[in-house]
Design a protein around this motif. Sequence first.
Motif, short mmCIF file in Angstrom:
data_model
loop_
_atom_site.label_atom_id
_atom_site.label_comp_id
_atom_site.label_asym_id
_atom_site.label_seq_id
_atom_site.Cartn_x
_atom_site.Cartn_y
_atom_site.Cartn_z
N PRO A 129 -56.04 8.24 -7.58
CA PRO A 129 -55.03 9.19 -8.06
C PRO A 129 -55.62 10.46 -8.68
CG PRO A 129 -54.44 6.95 -8.69
CD PRO A 129 -55.83 6.88 -8.13
N ASP A 130 -56.88 10.43 -9.10
CA ASP A 130 -57.50 11.63 -9.67
C ASP A 130 -58.04 12.58 -8.62
OD1 ASP A 130 -57.03 10.79 -12.29
OD2 ASP A 130 -58.90 9.64 -12.36
N ASP A 131 -58.10 12.15 -7.37
CA ASP A 131 -58.67 12.97 -6.31
C ASP A 131 -57.65 13.99 -5.78
OD1 ASP A 131 -61.09 11.58 -6.47
OD2 ASP A 131 -60.40 10.05 -5.04
N ILE A 132 -58.14 14.93 -4.98
CA ILE A 132 -57.30 15.93 -4.33
C ILE A 132 -57.37 15.72 -2.82
CG2 ILE A 132 -57.02 18.42 -3.85
CD1 ILE A 132 -58.15 18.98 -6.63
N ILE A 133 -56.22 15.82 -2.15
CA ILE A 133 -56.17 15.77 -0.69
C ILE A 133 -55.68 17.13 -0.18
CG2 ILE A 133 -55.08 14.75 1.35
CD1 ILE A 133 -54.78 12.15 -0.18
N ALA A 134 -56.41 17.72 0.76
CA ALA A 134 -55.96 18.95 1.41
C ALA A 134 -55.66 18.62 2.87
CB ALA A 134 -57.02 20.02 1.31
N CYS A 135 -54.38 18.66 3.24
CA CYS A 135 -53.94 18.39 4.60
C CYS A 135 -53.75 19.74 5.29
CB CYS A 135 -52.65 17.59 4.59
SG CYS A 135 -52.06 17.12 6.24
N CYS A 136 -54.61 20.05 6.26
CA CYS A 136 -54.70 21.42 6.77
C CYS A 136 -54.59 21.47 8.30
CB CYS A 136 -56.02 22.04 6.36
SG CYS A 136 -56.33 22.03 4.57
N GLY A 137 -53.91 22.50 8.79
CA GLY A 137 -53.84 22.74 10.22
C GLY A 137 -52.64 22.08 10.87
N ARG A 138 -52.43 22.46 12.12
CA ARG A 138 -51.31 21.92 12.87
C ARG A 138 -51.49 20.42 13.15
NH1 ARG A 138 -47.97 25.77 15.16
NH2 ARG A 138 -48.78 27.91 15.21
N PHE A 139 -50.38 19.73 13.21
CA PHE A 139 -50.41 18.34 13.67
C PHE A 139 -50.45 18.36 15.20
CE2 PHE A 139 -49.41 17.67 9.40
CZ PHE A 139 -49.41 16.32 9.09
N ASP A 165 -51.43 22.99 4.01
CA ASP A 165 -51.63 24.27 4.69
C ASP A 165 -51.45 24.05 6.19
OD1 ASP A 165 -52.22 26.89 5.26
OD2 ASP A 165 -54.39 26.69 5.00
N THR A 166 -50.18 24.04 6.63
CA THR A 166 -49.87 23.76 8.02
C THR A 166 -48.64 24.53 8.46
OG1 THR A 166 -49.29 22.03 9.61
CG2 THR A 166 -48.53 21.72 7.35
N LYS A 167 -48.62 24.92 9.73
CA LYS A 167 -47.44 25.56 10.31
C LYS A 167 -46.51 24.53 10.96
CE LYS A 167 -49.90 29.89 11.28
NZ LYS A 167 -50.36 30.83 12.33
N SER A 168 -46.88 23.27 10.88
CA SER A 168 -46.08 22.23 11.53
C SER A 168 -44.87 21.81 10.71
CB SER A 168 -46.96 21.00 11.81
OG SER A 168 -47.97 21.30 12.74
N ILE A 169 -44.76 22.30 9.47
CA ILE A 169 -43.67 21.91 8.58
C ILE A 169 -42.97 23.16 8.08
CG2 ILE A 169 -43.11 20.76 6.39
CD1 ILE A 169 -45.47 18.92 6.85
N GLY A 170 -41.66 23.23 8.26
CA GLY A 170 -40.88 24.39 7.86
C GLY A 170 -40.47 24.36 6.40
N LEU A 171 -39.64 25.36 6.01
CA LEU A 171 -39.29 25.54 4.60
C LEU A 171 -38.57 24.34 4.02
CD1 LEU A 171 -38.99 27.18 2.01
CD2 LEU A 171 -36.92 28.21 2.97
N SER A 172 -37.51 23.86 4.69
CA SER A 172 -36.71 22.79 4.10
C SER A 172 -37.55 21.53 3.89
CB SER A 172 -35.49 22.49 4.98
OG SER A 172 -35.91 22.07 6.28
N ASP A 173 -38.41 21.23 4.85
CA ASP A 173 -39.24 20.04 4.71
C ASP A 173 -40.36 20.27 3.69
OD1 ASP A 173 -37.89 18.37 6.48
OD2 ASP A 173 -38.90 19.23 8.21
N GLU A 186 -48.93 36.44 4.59
CA GLU A 186 -47.68 37.21 4.60
C GLU A 186 -46.71 36.72 5.67
OE1 GLU A 186 -48.14 41.60 4.26
OE2 GLU A 186 -50.27 41.10 4.08
N LYS A 187 -47.21 36.53 6.90
CA LYS A 187 -46.33 36.11 7.98
C LYS A 187 -45.78 34.71 7.73
CE LYS A 187 -48.39 38.92 11.67
NZ LYS A 187 -49.07 38.89 12.99
N GLU A 188 -46.62 33.84 7.21
CA GLU A 188 -46.20 32.46 6.97
C GLU A 188 -45.17 32.38 5.85
OE1 GLU A 188 -50.42 30.41 8.40
OE2 GLU A 188 -50.08 30.93 6.30
N VAL A 189 -45.35 33.16 4.79
CA VAL A 189 -44.38 33.10 3.70
C VAL A 189 -43.06 33.73 4.13
CG1 VAL A 189 -44.87 35.26 2.46
CG2 VAL A 189 -44.14 33.24 1.19
N GLU A 190 -43.12 34.74 5.01
CA GLU A 190 -41.88 35.32 5.54
C GLU A 190 -41.10 34.28 6.32
OE1 GLU A 190 -40.48 38.80 8.69
OE2 GLU A 190 -42.40 39.02 7.63
N ALA A 191 -41.82 33.45 7.09
CA ALA A 191 -41.15 32.37 7.83
C ALA A 191 -40.55 31.35 6.88
CB ALA A 191 -42.14 31.71 8.78
#
Length: 290
Positions: A129-139, A165-173, A186-191
């Motif tokens: 639980p003290d560790d950090i996980i970075a899930c990155c990139g497209r699925f 940090d992935t484009k595979s998941i949209g705003l609501s999710d 910028e482009k990703e936050v606009e989406a």
Amino acid sequence: MKIYTITLNPVYDIFYHVPILKFREENQASSVSVFTGGKGVNVSRALLGCGFDTRAYLLLGHENCQPFIEGMTVAQIPTRLFYTEGRMRENVTLIDGEGNETRIVMNNFSANPETLDYILATLKKEVTPDDIIACCGRFPAGIPTEYTVKFVEELKTITDKVALDTKSIGLSDTLKIAPWFIKPNEKEVEALVGYPCHEKEVALKAAEELHSRGIKHVLISMGDRGAVYCGELGKCTVELPKITSVSSVGAGDSTVAGFIAGYSENPTLENCARTACAYGTACCLEPGTN
């Protein structure tokens, strides 16, 4: 504290230096470089280079994975390797004499939820639980959207510090998951928010909106114009030094690594924002994804 990165769609980043790039004509390359990459790999590489304890979880395609494994061995990045059928991506970047970059991005192998279940089970045995996980990139292809969300939600049962940090998941999710940290450009936050964020004041408003909806740390990168942050540490804008960029590929991933590094050492607003942008800027001074 250990930092685990997950890259389910790694890539060979291939860079051709073409002094004069002409479309619809034959072009002569002056040099070519090949890097083993992928967003989580780039995060682990940056962290390892600065002395942090990290391990990269990778899903590789059987067909062309051997050079990738060799590249990870040379880079001395600790890994956990998982396999699926098919061929890994080979992305091509054409760099002209003025430093402009043209990218050709490929999608290749597919995977299934059972493979991701096995990766989750392995993570649950190793991560604390003290560790950090970075899930990155497209699925990869073959993973339904609802399972993509479930996968990240399961990561949060292992540790509450999940950087996404992935484009595979949209705003609501993304809001449903409420990850510990996100770093859209910028482009990703606009989406994500549905309106242009070209100005820092507007980007900071977007970061505040995303933070108010449950995301603990929101850092928006804005290229050579800097970044904005809003989160549990406060809010700020960041200016960058003027540099001559060699390659911007992987700069966003290095920025993610920098925030994690800053948080691991001294979780203050100034240190985390400054370190994030320092890592991203440093990446632009090196070729490829270094």
